[in-house]
Design an enzyme around this catalytic site. Structure first.
Site, mmCIF file in Angstrom:
data_model
loop_
_atom_site.group_PDB
_atom_site.id
_atom_site.type_symbol
_atom_site.label_atom_id
_atom_site.label_comp_id
_atom_site.label_asym_id
_atom_site.label_seq_id
_atom_site.Cartn_x
_atom_site.Cartn_y
_atom_site.Cartn_z
ATOM 1 N N GLU A 35 0.860 -1.196 0.000
ATOM 2 C CA GLU A 35 0.000 0.000 0.000
ATOM 3 C C GLU A 35 0.885 1.230 0.000
ATOM 4 O OE1 GLU A 35 -3.474 0.936 -0.191
ATOM 5 O OE2 GLU A 35 -2.319 2.795 -0.345
ATOM 6 N N VAL A 239 -21.379 20.840 -18.412
ATOM 7 C CA VAL A 239 -20.371 21.837 -18.038
ATOM 8 C C VAL A 239 -19.247 21.728 -19.064
ATOM 9 C CG1 VAL A 239 -18.733 22.577 -16.268
ATOM 10 C CG2 VAL A 239 -20.955 21.651 -15.597
ATOM 11 N N HIS A 447 -42.696 -4.092 16.316
ATOM 12 C CA HIS A 447 -43.539 -2.886 16.274
ATOM 13 C C HIS A 447 -43.182 -1.964 17.437
ATOM 14 C CE1 HIS A 447 -47.013 -0.306 15.789
ATOM 15 N NE2 HIS A 447 -47.218 -0.425 17.097
HETATM 16 C C1 LIG Z 1 -16.467 10.245 -1.347
HETATM 17 C C2 LIG Z 1 -16.722 8.768 -1.499
HETATM 18 C C3 LIG Z 1 -17.701 8.172 -0.734
HETATM 19 C C4 LIG Z 1 -17.938 6.811 -0.838
HETATM 20 N N1 LIG Z 1 -18.908 6.268 -0.066
HETATM 21 C C5 LIG Z 1 -19.153 4.947 -0.153
HETATM 22 C C6 LIG Z 1 -20.121 4.336 0.685
HETATM 23 O O1 LIG Z 1 -20.745 4.996 1.516
HETATM 24 N N2 LIG Z 1 -20.307 3.001 0.583
HETATM 25 C C7 LIG Z 1 -19.616 2.243 -0.319
HETATM 26 O O2 LIG Z 1 -19.827 1.042 -0.385
HETATM 27 N N3 LIG Z 1 -18.686 2.785 -1.129
HETATM 28 C C8 LIG Z 1 -18.436 4.116 -1.061
HETATM 29 N N4 LIG Z 1 -17.464 4.664 -1.855
HETATM 30 C C9 LIG Z 1 -16.743 3.785 -2.802
HETATM 31 C C10 LIG Z 1 -15.654 2.986 -2.080
HETATM 32 O O3 LIG Z 1 -14.772 3.868 -1.446
HETATM 33 C C11 LIG Z 1 -14.908 2.106 -3.065
HETATM 34 O O4 LIG Z 1 -15.831 1.313 -3.770
HETATM 35 C C12 LIG Z 1 -13.936 1.175 -2.341
HETATM 36 O O5 LIG Z 1 -13.000 1.922 -1.605
HETATM 37 C C13 LIG Z 1 -13.206 0.280 -3.332
HETATM 38 O O6 LIG Z 1 -12.327 -0.545 -2.652
HETATM 39 P P1 LIG Z 1 -11.006 -1.134 -3.347
HETATM 40 O O7 LIG Z 1 -10.335 -1.955 -2.293
HETATM 41 O O8 LIG Z 1 -11.344 -1.760 -4.615
HETATM 42 O O9 LIG Z 1 -10.123 0.141 -3.705
HETATM 43 P P2 LIG Z 1 -9.623 1.415 -2.890
HETATM 44 O O10 LIG Z 1 -10.403 1.615 -1.651
HETATM 45 O O11 LIG Z 1 -9.574 2.515 -3.871
HETATM 46 O O12 LIG Z 1 -8.170 1.013 -2.426
HETATM 47 C C14 LIG Z 1 -7.123 0.848 -3.325
HETATM 48 C C15 LIG Z 1 -5.831 1.148 -2.613
HETATM 49 O O13 LIG Z 1 -4.766 0.724 -3.450
HETATM 50 C C16 LIG Z 1 -3.704 1.640 -3.326
HETATM 51 N N5 LIG Z 1 -2.886 1.502 -4.537
HETATM 52 C C17 LIG Z 1 -3.251 1.771 -5.816
HETATM 53 N N6 LIG Z 1 -2.254 1.445 -6.667
HETATM 54 C C18 LIG Z 1 -1.245 0.971 -5.903
HETATM 55 C C19 LIG Z 1 0.039 0.474 -6.186
HETATM 56 N N7 LIG Z 1 0.481 0.357 -7.448
HETATM 57 N N8 LIG Z 1 0.817 0.092 -5.149
HETATM 58 C C20 LIG Z 1 0.384 0.182 -3.865
HETATM 59 N N9 LIG Z 1 -0.839 0.636 -3.535
HETATM 60 C C21 LIG Z 1 -1.641 1.019 -4.545
HETATM 61 C C22 LIG Z 1 -4.364 2.995 -3.186
HETATM 62 O O14 LIG Z 1 -3.504 3.895 -2.526
HETATM 63 C C23 LIG Z 1 -5.591 2.632 -2.348
HETATM 64 O O15 LIG Z 1 -5.360 2.840 -0.974
HETATM 65 C C24 LIG Z 1 -17.182 6.024 -1.741
HETATM 66 C C25 LIG Z 1 -16.170 6.617 -2.508
HETATM 67 C C26 LIG Z 1 -15.935 7.972 -2.385
HETATM 68 C C27 LIG Z 1 -14.845 8.584 -3.197
#
Ligand SMILES: Cc1cc2nc3c(=O)[nH]c(=O)nc-3n(C[C@H](O)[C@H](O)[C@H](O)COP(=O)(O)OP(=O)(O)OC[C@H]3O[C@@H](n4cnc5c(N)ncnc54)[C@H](O)[C@@H]3O)c2cc1C
Length: 468
Positions: A35, A239, A447
């Protein structure tokens, strides 16, 4: 140069990656997780789900205390916003939870490889940090690199005046006028936060409806509710430019179908038009991993990529970009690597919008059922008739259950209500078990609870509500 081998290396420590790492460790494998962010937990814990929900909660309390309590006989005066404390609290919630994941890594003896991971061929992963370059070997590699905010052509993000959701989670002062580009769940949630804290908010959407992935009736009703709360909507509007200056941001907009351009000014602009899979610097293409036409990593039903021994999960593959979808895939992929069987049911992934009231959905929308020519019956019950909602005063919304006309099997559920995100869980379970609307209707509901509206909507499928 270190050379260490693991059974599994996960690239990305978000909800998909950290859950895959924990489950693989529980199953007896040696695991490392790469990470590059200074903290574990990914987008979700650091700049997504968690900080947005912390701010939604605080801003809701602020608004309720300011205006919502008088009619319940609670008099409050001198209510003031202390934004700095609100933001510090949000940051503490984030830190506590990301430290929690760090604790879980230690508990399960998972090695956190701090740095950016890159596929280096033959089961090797290169990890770069602070000019150091180490190579590690794994029998299995799981890519869980997540997603990033989609940019809009010609609009430069500075995270001060023109922001993504990350900047919108940390504005140091309430903007006079916030323009939100995109009426999806992130735009509506962040728009709600800043409106409650005092900003004028205008939401601009290219399509002619808000929440485009949800049921049409939910979109229309949510638009009415949010408009009443003070959000302004400009639908069917494109936009075409945004320029930041010392005085704010000047936007150029025009009708999506073409027409005269118009200028709009804002103090802050939030660009929330979707998210893109993150494969930047990963070496995926060089490693021979196939991407689809939207840049997502292609996988089969077992999360295998086109390269043996390399798997992918979460936002970087197809499917709804949601944390719980990524987490479930993480759990399943670890079990598949351990030789167990695993399967993800994408028909039962709930989607929740944490505005007030919330909107929550699972399964098919009416539009999808119509397009597929499915003969269905809809049962609907308004929250205004639900006794618990009358007690709390949160009477907006409805529960709508869509069931197959012949078999009565539940095909989709769409809820607007203060507790919609919690209420949807029983319907997700019902659909997992292939329940009929009658099964839900015959289930005893406490309820007075908001969930009684679920039972009534299920009864409504058979045309026999008890309270309407
Ligand atoms: C503002 C916002 C609100 C959200 N609210 C919700 C919600 O309420 N409920 C919900 O279900 N989802 C929500 N989401 C979506 C949710 O955050 C994502 O679907 C989820 O985080 C995806 O998980 P992931 O493990 O696939 O990736 P991520 O959480 O994006 O994690 C990927 C990680 O990989 C790391 N990384 C990337 N490339 C590399 C590399 N080459 N080497 C080392 N590390 C790397 C990044 O730094 C990151 O920390 C929200 C998203 C946003 C932006």
């Amino acid at each position: 140069m270190s050379d260490q081998s693991f059974d599994v290396i996960v690239i990305g420590g978000g909800p998909g990656g950290y859950i895959a790492a924990i489950r693989a460790a529980q199953l007896g494998m040696t695991v490392a997780c790469v990470e590059k962010r200074g903290a574990l937990g990914g987008t979700c814990l650091n700049v997504g789900c968690i900080p947005s929900k912390a701010l939604l909660h605080s801003s809701h309390l602020f608004e309720q205390t300011k205006a919502g309590l008088a009619n319940q006989g609670v008099k409050v005066s001198g209510v003031e916003l202390d934004l700095a404390t609100m933001l510090v609290r949000k940051d503490k919630v984030v830190t506590d939870l990301t430290k929690g994941v760090e604790f879980l890594f230690k508990k399960h003896k998972i090695t956190w490889l701090k740095g950016a991971g890159r596929l280096a061929g033959n089961g090797k992963v290169e990890v770069k940090s602070d000019g150091k370059n180490d190579t590690y070997t794994a029998k299995n590699i799981i890519i869980a690199t997540g997603s990033e905010s989609t940019p809009l052509p010609g609009i430069a993000i500075d995270e001060q005046k023109i922001v993504t959701s990350t900047g919108a989670l940390a504005l140091p002062k309430v903007p006079g006028h916030l323009v939100v580009i995109g009426a999806g769940f992130i735009g509506l949630e962040m728009g709600s936060v800043w409106r409650r804290l005092g900003a004028k908010v205008t939401v601009i959407e290219f399509l002619d409806r808000i929440l485009p992935t949800m049921d049409g009736e939910v979109g229309r009703e949510m638009q009415k509710i949010l408009t009443k709360q003070g959000l302004a909507f400009r639908l069917g509007t494109k936009v075409t430019g945004a320029k930041a200056s010392a005085n704010g941001v000047e936007l150029t907009v025009e009708p999506a179908k073409g027409g005269a351009a118009e200028k709009l000014s804002a103090d802050v602009v939030l660009v929330s038009v979707g998210r893109l899979p993150n494969t930047e610097g990963l070496g995926a293409k060089e490693a021979g991993i196939k991407l689809d036409n939207r840049g997502r990593i292609e996988v089969d039903g077992s999360f295998r990529t086109s390269v043996p021994g390399i798997y992918a999960i979460g936002d970087v593959i197809a499917g709804p970009m949601l944390a719980h979808k990524a987490m479930d895939e993480g759990e399943i992929v670890a079990e598949i690597i351990a030789g167990q069987s695993g399967h993800m049911n994408y028909d039962t992934v709930p989607g929740i919008v944490y505005t007030h009231p919330e909107a929550a959905s699972v399964g098919k929308t009416e539009e999808e059922l119509k397009a597929a020519g499915v003969n269905y019956r809809a049962g609907k019950f308004p929250m205004s008739v639900n006794s618990r909602s009358r007690c709390t005063g949160d009477t907006e919304g409805f529960v709508k259950i869509l069931a197959d006309a012949k078999t009565d099997r539940v095909l989709g559920v769409h809820i607007i209500g203060a507790q919609a995100g919690t209420m949807i869980a029983e319907l997700v379970l019902a659909m997992e078990f292939g329940a009929s609307a009658e099964d839900v209707a015959r289930t005893c509901h406490g309820h007075p609870t908001e969930s009684e509206a679920v039972k009534e909507a299920a009864l409504a499928v058979a045309g026999r509500t008890l309270h309407l």
